[in-house]
Motif scaffolding. Sequence first.
Motif, PDB file in Angstrom:
ATOM      1  N   ASP A   1     -10.100  24.341  11.404  1.00 13.93           N
ATOM      2  CA  ASP A   1      -9.473  25.604  11.814  1.00 13.93           C
ATOM      3  C   ASP A   1     -10.429  26.776  11.611  1.00 13.93           C
ATOM      4  O   ASP A   1     -10.514  27.683  12.464  1.00 13.93           O
ATOM      5  N   LYS A   2     -11.150  26.768  10.497  1.00 16.85           N
ATOM      6  CA  LYS A   2     -12.072  27.869  10.197  1.00 16.85           C
ATOM      7  C   LYS A   2     -13.187  27.943  11.238  1.00 16.85           C
ATOM      8  O   LYS A   2     -13.571  29.037  11.684  1.00 16.85           O
ATOM      9  N   LEU A   3     -13.727  26.779  11.622  1.00 18.71           N
ATOM     10  CA  LEU A   3     -14.802  26.775  12.611  1.00 18.71           C
ATOM     11  C   LEU A   3     -14.289  27.237  13.969  1.00 18.71           C
ATOM     12  O   LEU A   3     -14.966  27.990  14.676  1.00 18.71           O
TER      13      LEU A   3
ATOM     14  N   LEU B   1     -18.639  20.293   9.295  1.00 17.95           N
ATOM     15  CA  LEU B   1     -17.421  19.729   9.888  1.00 17.95           C
ATOM     16  C   LEU B   1     -17.721  18.407  10.577  1.00 17.95           C
ATOM     17  O   LEU B   1     -16.952  17.447  10.434  1.00 17.95           O
ATOM     18  N   LEU B   2     -18.833  18.343  11.300  1.00 25.25           N
ATOM     19  CA  LEU B   2     -19.177  17.089  11.981  1.00 25.25           C
ATOM     20  C   LEU B   2     -19.405  15.973  10.967  1.00 25.25           C
ATOM     21  O   LEU B   2     -18.976  14.833  11.174  1.00 25.25           O
ATOM     22  N   ARG B   3     -20.051  16.310   9.847  1.00 25.82           N
ATOM     23  CA  ARG B   3     -20.254  15.327   8.784  1.00 25.82           C
ATOM     24  C   ARG B   3     -18.916  14.901   8.180  1.00 25.82           C
ATOM     25  O   ARG B   3     -18.678  13.709   7.959  1.00 25.82           O
TER      26      ARG B   3
ATOM     27  N   THR C   1     -16.992  11.222   8.092  1.00 26.33           N
ATOM     28  CA  THR C   1     -16.496  10.624   6.849  1.00 26.33           C
ATOM     29  C   THR C   1     -15.040  10.209   6.999  1.00 26.33           C
ATOM     30  O   THR C   1     -14.636   9.116   6.575  1.00 26.33           O
ATOM     31  N   ILE C   2     -14.242  11.082   7.612  1.00 26.86           N
ATOM     32  CA  ILE C   2     -12.834  10.774   7.855  1.00 26.86           C
ATOM     33  C   ILE C   2     -12.716   9.578   8.789  1.00 26.86           C
ATOM     34  O   ILE C   2     -11.853   8.703   8.612  1.00 26.86           O
TER      35      ILE C   2
ATOM     36  N   LYS D   1     -23.928  26.225   9.671  1.00 26.78           N
ATOM     37  CA  LYS D   1     -23.565  25.498   8.461  1.00 26.78           C
ATOM     38  C   LYS D   1     -22.184  24.855   8.605  1.00 26.78           C
ATOM     39  O   LYS D   1     -21.995  23.663   8.303  1.00 26.78           O
ATOM     40  N   ASN D   2     -21.209  25.622   9.079  1.00 25.49           N
ATOM     41  CA  ASN D   2     -19.848  25.103   9.212  1.00 25.49           C
ATOM     42  C   ASN D   2     -19.755  24.008  10.270  1.00 25.49           C
ATOM     43  O   ASN D   2     -19.004  23.034  10.111  1.00 25.49           O
TER      44      ASN D   2
END
Length: 239
Positions: A142-144, A192-194, A198-199, A187-188
């Motif tokens: 959401d932040k990105l 997020l992609l990383r 992971t998810i 950075k964000n």
Amino acid sequence: MFEFEILTNAIIHSAIKTTVIGPSISGPLIGAIIGSAFTWILAHGTEFYRFTKKKKGIYVILNSEVENNISNLKEFEIYHPVKNSYAIRVEWTINDLQNYYKTLNDFPILRHDNWDEFIDTVPDIFTEYEIRRIIECNSNLDKLSDLARFLSNYKIEYSPDQDNVDLKELRFNDYLKISENYRTFEKNFNNLLRDLNTINDIFSKKRKKFIFSVDYDLLLIFVLEIIFLILFPIVLKFL
């Protein structure tokens, strides 16, 4: 499954009715108890199967949502590469940076609507640690999205004659100031992609369980049903 239950109940009632004709009342009573017990086990086994099947469906939907977000981010990066701050300082002008912000009009829509919709079932699929990681990832998503929306209309403050000035020609403090928003976005985006990858790994570890568990549950219920149908009348004969 419904047909098996009907057949089971028919055999139970038939066997008990036959036993009642005999001289002993304990036979049909015990038979009724055994029949009730097996029926209860079958009913709960069927319910467990249905719930497991439901969890599998939710798992597939949530997994697709994560994979779709990853795919959208990677597709965006193909057309609008998110370069590191060192690269843009060497390669870009102020105008290049401003133009990049305009490309964020094409930033993909990232969603976690399905996660929100099935939040009540989530604890039956994921561990507390996994839930915490996914919620944190959704928050960063959401932040990105909000940052991309903001930057797509952001205007860098500089004089017109600086339009084609290379970022590397700026004093370092001026460069840090003028590129602050981009560096935050970079950075964000990478984080997020990383996190999404992971998810996705968390989902992958559960894939085998949810793909095969429903079939195993159905097979087990089927086998127990057959054994019950065969053994129940035999048990009643000895009562």
